[in-house]
Design an enzyme around this catalytic site. Structure first.
Site, PDB file in Angstrom:
ATOM      1  N   CYS A  51      84.134  53.334  59.692  1.00 48.17           N
ATOM      2  CA  CYS A  51      83.371  52.355  60.494  1.00 48.17           C
ATOM      3  C   CYS A  51      83.667  50.934  60.012  1.00 48.17           C
ATOM      4  O   CYS A  51      83.791  50.675  58.825  1.00 48.17           O
ATOM      5  CB  CYS A  51      81.873  52.627  60.359  1.00 48.17           C
ATOM      6  SG  CYS A  51      81.363  54.113  61.207  1.00 48.17           S
ATOM      7  N   ARG A  57      80.570  61.362  65.949  1.00 44.26           N
ATOM      8  CA  ARG A  57      81.282  61.543  64.669  1.00 44.26           C
ATOM      9  C   ARG A  57      80.320  62.052  63.598  1.00 44.26           C
ATOM     10  O   ARG A  57      80.715  62.735  62.676  1.00 44.26           O
ATOM     11  CB  ARG A  57      81.870  60.209  64.187  1.00 44.26           C
ATOM     12  CG  ARG A  57      83.130  59.781  64.884  1.00 44.26           C
ATOM     13  CD  ARG A  57      83.683  58.558  64.218  1.00 44.26           C
ATOM     14  NE  ARG A  57      83.722  58.749  62.760  1.00 44.26           N
ATOM     15  CZ  ARG A  57      83.860  57.758  61.904  1.00 44.26           C
ATOM     16  NH1 ARG A  57      83.953  56.530  62.340  1.00 44.26           N
ATOM     17  NH2 ARG A  57      83.909  57.980  60.609  1.00 44.26           N
ATOM     18  N   ARG A  94      85.896  47.346  52.953  1.00 45.01           N
ATOM     19  CA  ARG A  94      86.041  48.722  52.437  1.00 45.01           C
ATOM     20  C   ARG A  94      87.359  48.950  51.688  1.00 45.01           C
ATOM     21  O   ARG A  94      88.162  49.805  52.032  1.00 45.01           O
ATOM     22  CB  ARG A  94      85.854  49.724  53.565  1.00 45.01           C
ATOM     23  CG  ARG A  94      84.569  49.457  54.334  1.00 45.01           C
ATOM     24  CD  ARG A  94      84.226  50.511  55.318  1.00 45.01           C
ATOM     25  NE  ARG A  94      83.581  51.632  54.651  1.00 45.01           N
ATOM     26  CZ  ARG A  94      83.131  52.696  55.336  1.00 45.01           C
ATOM     27  NH1 ARG A  94      83.289  52.758  56.628  1.00 45.01           N
ATOM     28  NH2 ARG A  94      82.551  53.690  54.690  1.00 45.01           N
ATOM     29  N   ARG A 126      86.731  57.435  56.879  1.00 46.03           N
ATOM     30  CA  ARG A 126      86.747  56.901  55.513  1.00 46.03           C
ATOM     31  C   ARG A 126      86.976  58.013  54.492  1.00 46.03           C
ATOM     32  O   ARG A 126      87.658  57.820  53.497  1.00 46.03           O
ATOM     33  CB  ARG A 126      85.392  56.226  55.260  1.00 46.03           C
ATOM     34  CG  ARG A 126      85.183  55.740  53.846  1.00 46.03           C
ATOM     35  CD  ARG A 126      85.978  54.528  53.557  1.00 46.03           C
ATOM     36  NE  ARG A 126      85.815  54.049  52.201  1.00 46.03           N
ATOM     37  CZ  ARG A 126      86.593  53.095  51.693  1.00 46.03           C
ATOM     38  NH1 ARG A 126      87.556  52.568  52.404  1.00 46.03           N
ATOM     39  NH2 ARG A 126      86.414  52.676  50.446  1.00 46.03           N
ATOM     40  N   LYS A 131      76.877  65.415  56.722  1.00 46.81           N
ATOM     41  CA  LYS A 131      78.250  65.000  57.077  1.00 46.81           C
ATOM     42  C   LYS A 131      79.005  64.546  55.833  1.00 46.81           C
ATOM     43  O   LYS A 131      80.112  65.017  55.536  1.00 46.81           O
ATOM     44  CB  LYS A 131      78.205  63.852  58.076  1.00 46.81           C
ATOM     45  CG  LYS A 131      79.522  63.057  58.205  1.00 46.81           C
ATOM     46  CD  LYS A 131      79.475  61.950  59.219  1.00 46.81           C
ATOM     47  CE  LYS A 131      79.107  60.638  58.641  1.00 46.81           C
ATOM     48  NZ  LYS A 131      80.174  59.849  57.985  1.00 46.81           N
ATOM     49  N   ASN A 132      78.402  63.616  55.084  1.00 47.44           N
ATOM     50  CA  ASN A 132      79.137  63.000  53.986  1.00 47.44           C
ATOM     51  C   ASN A 132      79.349  63.950  52.816  1.00 47.44           C
ATOM     52  O   ASN A 132      80.357  63.854  52.112  1.00 47.44           O
ATOM     53  CB  ASN A 132      78.447  61.705  53.553  1.00 47.44           C
ATOM     54  CG  ASN A 132      78.599  60.632  54.633  1.00 47.44           C
ATOM     55  OD1 ASN A 132      79.485  60.736  55.484  1.00 47.44           O
ATOM     56  ND2 ASN A 132      77.733  59.645  54.609  1.00 47.44           N
ATOM     57  N   ASP A 162      72.788  53.473  55.139  1.00 51.79           N
ATOM     58  CA  ASP A 162      73.091  54.184  56.387  1.00 51.79           C
ATOM     59  C   ASP A 162      71.897  54.235  57.331  1.00 51.79           C
ATOM     60  O   ASP A 162      72.055  54.553  58.498  1.00 51.79           O
ATOM     61  CB  ASP A 162      73.581  55.602  56.101  1.00 51.79           C
ATOM     62  CG  ASP A 162      74.978  55.579  55.509  1.00 51.79           C
ATOM     63  OD1 ASP A 162      75.418  56.616  54.992  1.00 51.79           O
ATOM     64  OD2 ASP A 162      75.606  54.510  55.535  1.00 51.79           O
TER      65      ASP A 162
HETATM   66  C1  EPZ Z   1      80.168  56.210  51.726  1.00 48.97           C
HETATM   67  O1  EPZ Z   1      81.091  55.196  52.067  1.00 48.97           O
HETATM   68  C2  EPZ Z   1      79.680  56.814  53.037  1.00 48.97           C
HETATM   69  N1  EPZ Z   1      80.797  57.426  53.740  1.00 48.97           N
HETATM   70  C3  EPZ Z   1      79.039  55.725  53.891  1.00 48.97           C
HETATM   71  O2  EPZ Z   1      78.501  56.357  55.038  1.00 48.97           O
HETATM   72  C4  EPZ Z   1      77.884  55.089  53.111  1.00 48.97           C
HETATM   73  O3  EPZ Z   1      77.380  54.001  53.856  1.00 48.97           O
HETATM   74  C5  EPZ Z   1      78.363  54.600  51.747  1.00 48.97           C
HETATM   75  O4  EPZ Z   1      79.025  55.661  51.037  1.00 48.97           O
HETATM   76  C6  EPZ Z   1      77.211  54.109  50.884  1.00 48.97           C
HETATM   77  O5  EPZ Z   1      76.281  55.153  50.720  1.00 48.97           O
HETATM   78  C7  EPZ Z   1      81.170  58.684  53.388  1.00 48.97           C
HETATM   79  O6  EPZ Z   1      80.588  59.293  52.497  1.00 48.97           O
HETATM   80  C8  EPZ Z   1      82.315  59.281  54.146  1.00 48.97           C
HETATM   81  P1  EPZ Z   1      81.080  52.953  48.744  1.00 48.97           P
HETATM   82  P2  EPZ Z   1      82.039  54.556  50.909  1.00 48.97           P
HETATM   83  O7  EPZ Z   1      82.398  53.259  48.124  1.00 48.97           O
HETATM   84  O8  EPZ Z   1      82.441  55.625  49.976  1.00 48.97           O
HETATM   85  C9  EPZ Z   1      82.730  48.531  48.047  1.00 48.97           C
HETATM   86  C10 EPZ Z   1      78.140  56.744  57.305  1.00 48.97           C
HETATM   87  O9  EPZ Z   1      77.574  56.066  58.163  1.00 48.97           O
HETATM   88  N2  EPZ Z   1      83.924  49.174  47.467  1.00 48.97           N
HETATM   89  O10 EPZ Z   1      79.822  53.340  48.039  1.00 48.97           O
HETATM   90  O11 EPZ Z   1      83.077  53.765  51.581  1.00 48.97           O
HETATM   91  C11 EPZ Z   1      82.640  48.798  49.546  1.00 48.97           C
HETATM   92  O12 EPZ Z   1      83.436  47.893  50.264  1.00 48.97           O
HETATM   93  C12 EPZ Z   1      79.062  56.061  56.327  1.00 48.97           C
HETATM   94  O13 EPZ Z   1      78.002  57.969  57.152  1.00 48.97           O
HETATM   95  C13 EPZ Z   1      84.917  48.373  46.892  1.00 48.97           C
HETATM   96  O14 EPZ Z   1      84.819  47.152  46.875  1.00 48.97           O
HETATM   97  O15 EPZ Z   1      80.988  53.577  50.203  1.00 48.97           O
HETATM   98  C14 EPZ Z   1      81.165  48.622  49.811  1.00 48.97           C
HETATM   99  O16 EPZ Z   1      80.884  47.242  49.959  1.00 48.97           O
HETATM  100  C15 EPZ Z   1      79.188  54.572  56.597  1.00 48.97           C
HETATM  101  N3  EPZ Z   1      86.012  48.977  46.364  1.00 48.97           N
HETATM  102  C16 EPZ Z   1      80.521  49.140  48.526  1.00 48.97           C
HETATM  103  O17 EPZ Z   1      81.534  49.125  47.528  1.00 48.97           O
HETATM  104  C17 EPZ Z   1      86.166  50.349  46.358  1.00 48.97           C
HETATM  105  O18 EPZ Z   1      87.183  50.857  45.840  1.00 48.97           O
HETATM  106  C18 EPZ Z   1      79.991  50.563  48.655  1.00 48.97           C
HETATM  107  O19 EPZ Z   1      81.054  51.378  49.087  1.00 48.97           O
HETATM  108  C19 EPZ Z   1      85.144  51.144  46.939  1.00 48.97           C
HETATM  109  C20 EPZ Z   1      84.032  50.539  47.480  1.00 48.97           C
END
Ligand code: EPZ
Length: 415
Positions: A113, A395, A118, A89, A18-19, A303
């Site tokens: 989610c 989803r 985020r 997202r 998916k991702n 995840d």
């Molecule tokens: C991606 O989310 C995935 N979603 C998530 O999968 C997954 O849990 C996550 O990566 C970690 O592997 C998709 O790929 C669509 P991050 P993402 O940016 O990109 C903080 C699922 O279930 N952060 O690595 O949002 C953020 O708040 C979903 O398939 C900032 O502070 O994850 C988090 O605490 C859920 N500022 C941490 O970093 C930013 O600009 C990791 O977020 C970006 C992120």
């Protein structure tokens, strides 16, 4: 509706990631040619991305076999402001796609989610290093490169998956070299980078913390790209087998993406045999308690944390989970406690005292992986459980009811 207590037995074919697909659909918008993708999962998030693309004039097609065609040259708007932007997202990737293609763009604030705040500050700060100015007005982000994007050096404060993907997309056609330090290396990020390279991007250091992108003039697909298997779906079914007991054979997996998960489940007592792209798992009795901490790849994937919470609820002993990636990802603990689990949340750590059985209940999913975790718990509880909010689950999982039914689970849609 699930009538739990059945041991699982049979074979599951894992769908495309998916991702990875969500990132690659956005990256495909940069191309000067139609883009053909194989092994695309037929899930709501993909259909939502198609709707958003359609609202920007972009023609796409997807068939029942997961072959998707995207025609980027039909894109006729740099506004990604469709209501569906609030539900996924990955909509944030349209920032990189629009500035990469049009040097300008406007997107609605991305949703996703409710597992944490985020924010997208790492994305916007990274765009700034490429000469892209951004401004947030109400619930929209306006981006403008005022001409060509210029490659630059970016150090991410955290190896953010989304920021790494977005910045790779924006940098692919920029003038000059971009270096992303502290980049994410999740399998879906690697797949997105490999797709970009397959259409002509110049990216080095894929899967390492330092990714270097040398901008090229254009991107053209010469042969279809096949999406990699979904390691989170594969991990989900491995954990289902550990919860319900039985034997499963998972086909179309990529073992190197699951090393940490497989090692953890083996330590807990699961018998797992890996050969080529097949994983065979067998679980006879209660597994032993464990202690896991989630983190960026190759640490334990966040995840699958929620699935592990359901497994640990019925393990022998006291387990702990420390969630370091998101600040609110234990939401389904209270639903599990309604079923008789003994879970105590202390800040970003869950302490789980394993119990022998869970009681069937009416349950409410509140996010994708939490919903999948409740399915796992219901597979264990003898009797009929009903889970509302299956829209969250659909989803991210293709035909989870059909796949579980095919391995002897008694599950169907209710009402
Ligand atoms: C991606 O989310 C995935 N979603 C998530 O999968 C997954 O849990 C996550 O990566 C970690 O592997 C998709 O790929 C669509 P991050 P993402 O940016 O990109 C903080 C699922 O279930 N952060 O690595 O949002 C953020 O708040 C979903 O398939 C900032 O502070 O994850 C988090 O605490 C859920 N500022 C941490 O970093 C930013 O600009 C990791 O977020 C970006 C992120």
């Amino acid at each position: 509706m699930i009538n739990g207590g059945q041991r699982l037995k049979g074979e599951v074919i894992i769908s495309g990631s998916k991702n990875a697909t969500l990132a690659i659909i956005a990256a495909a918008c940069l191309c000067d040619s139609p883009v053909v993708l194989h092994n695309v999962p037929l899930i709501e998030d993909i259909f939502d991305m198609r709707e958003i693309l359609f609202s920007m004039g972009c023609k796409t097609h997807i068939d029942a076999h997961g072959v998707m065609v995207i025609e980027p040259d039909t894109l006729n708007s740099c506004f990604a402001v469709h209501p569906k932007m609030k539900s996924i997202r990955a909509a944030s990737y349209f920032m990189g796609a629009l500035v990469g293609r049009f040097r300008i763009g406007c997107v609605s604030m991305p949703g996703g989610c409710k597992i944490g705040s985020r924010p997208i500050n790492y994305h916007l700060d990274g765009f700034e290093a490429l000469g892209v100015k951004s401004r947030i007005v109400e619930d929209k982000i306006f981006l403008n490169a005022y001409g060509d994007l210029i490659g630059g050096d970016i150090t991410l404060p955290y190896p953010s998956v989304g920021a790494t993907v977005n910045l790779m997309i924006a940098a692919a056609l920029a003038k000059g070299k971009t270096v992303i330090k502290n980049a994410a290396a999740e399998p879906n990020v690697v797949d997105a980078a490999n797709f970009l390279v397959s259409v002509g991007a110049d990216i080095k250091g894929i899967g390492t913390p330092i990714v270097e992108i040398n901008g090229v003039k254009k991107l053209v697909q010469t042969s279809p790209y096949t999406i990699s298997p979904d390691h989170i779906e594969a991990g989900t079914f491995l954990i289902y087998c550990c919860i319900a007991g039985g034997e499963l054979t998972l086909k179309n997996t990529r073992l190197k993406d699951l090393e940490k998960v497989i090692a953890t489940l083996r330590e807990m007592g699961a018998k797992i045999i890996c050969e080529n792209n097949t994983i065979k798992i067998s679980c006879q009795g209660r597994l032993k308690a464990a202690h896991i901490t989630t983190g960026p790849h190759p640490e334990f994937p966040t995840d699958l944390q929620q699935l592990m919470l359901s497994l640990m609820a019925v393990c022998d002993g006291v387990s702990t989970i420390t969630e370091t990636v998101f600040e609110n990802r234990f939401q389904q603990a209270q639903e599990l406690n309604h079923m008789g689990a003994k879970i105590n949340i202390q800040g970003n750590t869950a302490v789980i005292e394993g119990v022998e059985k869970l009681n069937p209940s009416k349950l409410a999913a509140s996010d994708l992986r939490g919903g999948a975790a409740l399915v796992g718990a219901a597979l264990k509880a003898k009797g009929v459980s009903i889970i509302s909010g299956d829209n969250y689950i659909s989803r991210g999982y293709q035909d989870i009811v059909g796949k579980l039914s095919s391995v002897r689970a008694i599950i169907d849609y209710y009402g």
